[in-house]
Design a protein around this motif. Structure first.
Motif, PDB file in Angstrom:
ATOM      1  N   GLU A 107      -9.090   8.191  -3.323  1.00 34.01           N
ATOM      2  CA  GLU A 107      -8.655   7.254  -4.355  1.00 34.01           C
ATOM      3  C   GLU A 107      -7.176   7.402  -4.677  1.00 34.01           C
ATOM      4  O   GLU A 107      -6.491   6.414  -4.947  1.00 34.01           O
ATOM      5  N   GLU A 108      -6.667   8.619  -4.655  1.00 32.24           N
ATOM      6  CA  GLU A 108      -5.249   8.827  -4.968  1.00 32.24           C
ATOM      7  C   GLU A 108      -4.362   8.137  -3.938  1.00 32.24           C
ATOM      8  O   GLU A 108      -3.386   7.463  -4.288  1.00 32.24           O
ATOM      9  N   LYS A 111      -4.013   4.298  -4.074  1.00 36.02           N
ATOM     10  CA  LYS A 111      -3.062   3.749  -5.028  1.00 36.02           C
ATOM     11  C   LYS A 111      -1.700   3.504  -4.385  1.00 36.02           C
ATOM     12  O   LYS A 111      -0.890   2.731  -4.901  1.00 36.02           O
TER      13      LYS A 111
END
Length: 266
Positions: A107-108, A111
């Motif tokens: 998820e990081e 971004k």
């Protein structure tokens, strides 16, 4: 369990992992009309991408896979090289269209950049020297303050070492940092560190290339999905996803697994 069976159990390209709907057998793939895709890798993550010792050229699973993707999409590939620590930012800024280096989807990173659907799933294991008898699983390793881990900063291997072995301490002096993944494995070979965390896909490459030198110990410490990274909102993402699905359906991904994880011998 035999090594080949062990690796087969931990390397998968299952369609169940794909969030994109499966294509019908007759659905045509996008046609990129001869477009050139600028692709970047590191050549330091055997057997996904590395230097052929016989020719000096870049080879590996990811090279074969992405060349085939481009072929199916009627595109050309312009291969470039970049260090791991600058690759994601360079793709984000559009210096390259697509990057690959056994990059874990998380998820990081989502971004910052776009990901393709997963092309491979693997698990993290402890790679040690063949004569290692001081520990056989990660809890015993963690209890012995004399033992060192080799890792490349910013990688999944580093964070699994920190949070699954050393209780979340990113500045722990027992983690020895190296500029490349291959350098950490070389340090293990020479005895400068005692363990390197490695996904099962790469373990086969290093064990096969160094008979009698390395082995895997312990249970898996984490499962990760690998994907190609692309510039945010890239128009290539759906086309690449479609090609990956087609390669799963017709057995090409399994063929590449067999070629690079089981049959390759340098």
């Amino acid at each position: 369990m035999k090594l080949s069976t062990f690796l087969m159990a931990t390397i998968t390209t299952s369609a169940a992992l794909f969030s994109t709907p499966m294509l019908a057998d007759t659905a045509p793939l996008p046609d990129l009309d001869g477009r050139t895709i600028v692709a970047v890798t590191e050549n330091a993550y055997s057997p996904l991408n590395f230097i052929d010792p016989k020719t000096g050229n870049g080879i590996g699973w990811e090279y074969d896979a992405f060349n085939e993707i481009a072929h199916r999409l009627n595109a050309k590939v312009d291969w470039k090289l970049s260090s791991w620590d600058t690759m994601i930012q360079a793709v984000k800024q559009g210096q390259f269209d697509v990057g690959m280096d056994g990059i874990t989807i998380n998820e990081e990173r989502k971004k910052e950049i776009d990901f393709s659907i997963p092309y491979m799933v693997s698990q993290q294991f402890m790679l040690v020297r063949q004569d290692e008898e001081r520990f056989k699983e990660h809890t015993a390793f963690a209890k012995n303050d004399d033992l060192l881990i080799g890792a490349q900063p910013g990688t999944t291997n580093f964070y699994v070492a920190v949070y699954n072995v050393l209780n979340g301490d990113e500045n722990n002096s027992r983690i020895q940092l190296f500029e490349t993944f291959g350098a950490s494995v070389q340090a293990l070979k020479t005895g400068d560190v005692d363990m390197v965390l490695m996904d099962a896909s790469s373990a086969r490459g290093y064990i096969g290339a160094n008979p009698g030198i390395f082995k895997l110990v312990g249970d898996p410490l984490g499962t990760e999905e690998f994907g190609f990274i692309l510039t945010p909102n890239s128009d290539l993402t759906p086309a690449i996803n479609a090609a990956i699905i087609s390669m799963k359906e017709d057995g090409t991904l399994e063929m590449l697994n067999k070629k690079w994880f089981f049959d390759y011998n340098n």
